[in-house]
Design a protein around this motif. Structure first.
Motif, mmCIF file in Angstrom:
data_model
loop_
_atom_site.group_PDB
_atom_site.id
_atom_site.type_symbol
_atom_site.label_atom_id
_atom_site.label_comp_id
_atom_site.label_asym_id
_atom_site.label_seq_id
_atom_site.Cartn_x
_atom_site.Cartn_y
_atom_site.Cartn_z
ATOM 1 N N GLY A 1 40.631 32.762 34.410
ATOM 2 C CA GLY A 1 41.296 33.507 35.280
ATOM 3 C C GLY A 1 41.808 32.907 36.569
ATOM 4 O O GLY A 1 40.965 31.849 37.042
ATOM 5 N N LYS A 2 42.831 33.324 36.907
ATOM 6 C CA LYS A 2 43.492 32.387 38.278
ATOM 7 C C LYS A 2 42.550 32.844 39.269
ATOM 8 O O LYS A 2 42.791 32.013 40.328
ATOM 9 N N ASN B 1 50.113 35.289 33.711
ATOM 10 C CA ASN B 1 49.159 34.561 34.457
ATOM 11 C C ASN B 1 49.007 32.932 34.226
ATOM 12 O O ASN B 1 48.779 32.125 35.212
ATOM 13 N N MET C 1 47.472 41.364 41.129
ATOM 14 C CA MET C 1 48.607 40.329 40.997
ATOM 15 C C MET C 1 49.386 40.207 41.878
ATOM 16 O O MET C 1 49.848 39.250 42.477
ATOM 17 N N SER D 1 51.800 34.182 28.727
ATOM 18 C CA SER D 1 50.904 34.799 29.599
ATOM 19 C C SER D 1 51.590 34.728 31.117
ATOM 20 O O SER D 1 52.062 33.690 31.752
#
Length: 209
Positions: free
Chosen positions: A195-196, A15, A71, A13
């Motif tokens: 999630g980040k 992320n 991103m 990933s």
């Protein structure tokens, strides 16, 4: 008071790379502990019916473009300018994840992640090439031959399967998923964040008295 973050992790990933150092900063500021939970993202997707966003949202006009914009904003905010999309993304991470599981058994899971992430997501090491992967693992300070051998053992294979099933049972459906709670408490009492973009919420949770 929450003092522990469990990070569900798969190297495949992007992320997972992007959240790592910002999350480490949160850990340092709050004095919390970080555990890596190796899981197989493809297995998580199969168990939950989920799919990678770039595939799942391919037909939604503008959605993937916006995801890329977010991103880029995240990369700029956290100064992650060394990040490069891996040339073989999405690569098969099963051997690498089993090696991570074995390293985590030795109490070195966090170190394995910390040293291998740059090799993969900055230098573009071909993790599907055993020779290239072994060289990167050795340069990271691990016994590559030992981890390779253990990655083929039934114990490690089954352990990764069980980890993957376990995090799904706890509610995880993708990466990065983080469970925040207190050391020693039952897993069911940990709060889940996905999630980040949830870093601020995680820090707030860790900072509660």
């Amino acid at each position: 008071m929450a003092n522990r973050v469990e990070l569900v992790f798969d190297f495949v990933s992007p992320n997972a790379y992007l959240i790592w150092w910002p999350l480490r900063d949160v850990i340092k500021r709050t004095g919390a502990e970080l555990d890596v939970v190796p899981a197989f993202l493809a297995g998580m997707h199969k168990l939950t019916g989920n799919a990678p966003p770039f595939m799942r949202d391919a037909e939604v006009k503008g959605k993937n473009d916006y995801a890329m914009l977010e991103m880029r904003r995240f990369i700029a905010k956290h100064q992650l300018d060394k990040y490069r999309m891996h040339p073989k993304f999405p690569f098969n991470s099963i051997t690498l994840q089993r090696m991570l599981y074995a390293a985590d058994q030795d109490g070195r899971g966090v170190q394995f992640v910390e040293t291998m992430l740059p090799a993969i997501w900055e230098d573009g090491v071909d993790v599907t090439d055993p020779e290239a992967l072994g060289k990167a693992v050795s340069e990271a300070g691990f016994d590559a031959q030992d981890l390779f051998a253990r990655s083929q053992s039934d114990e490690v294979k089954q352990g990764l399967v069980e980890n993957t099933s376990s995090v799904v049972e706890r509610g995880a459906f993708g990466i990065p998923t983080m469970f925040v709670g207190t050391k020693g408490d039952d897993a069911d009492t940990f709060e889940m964040f996905f999630g980040k973009e949830r870093l601020g919420q995680i820090e707030e949770e860790l900072a509660k008295g």
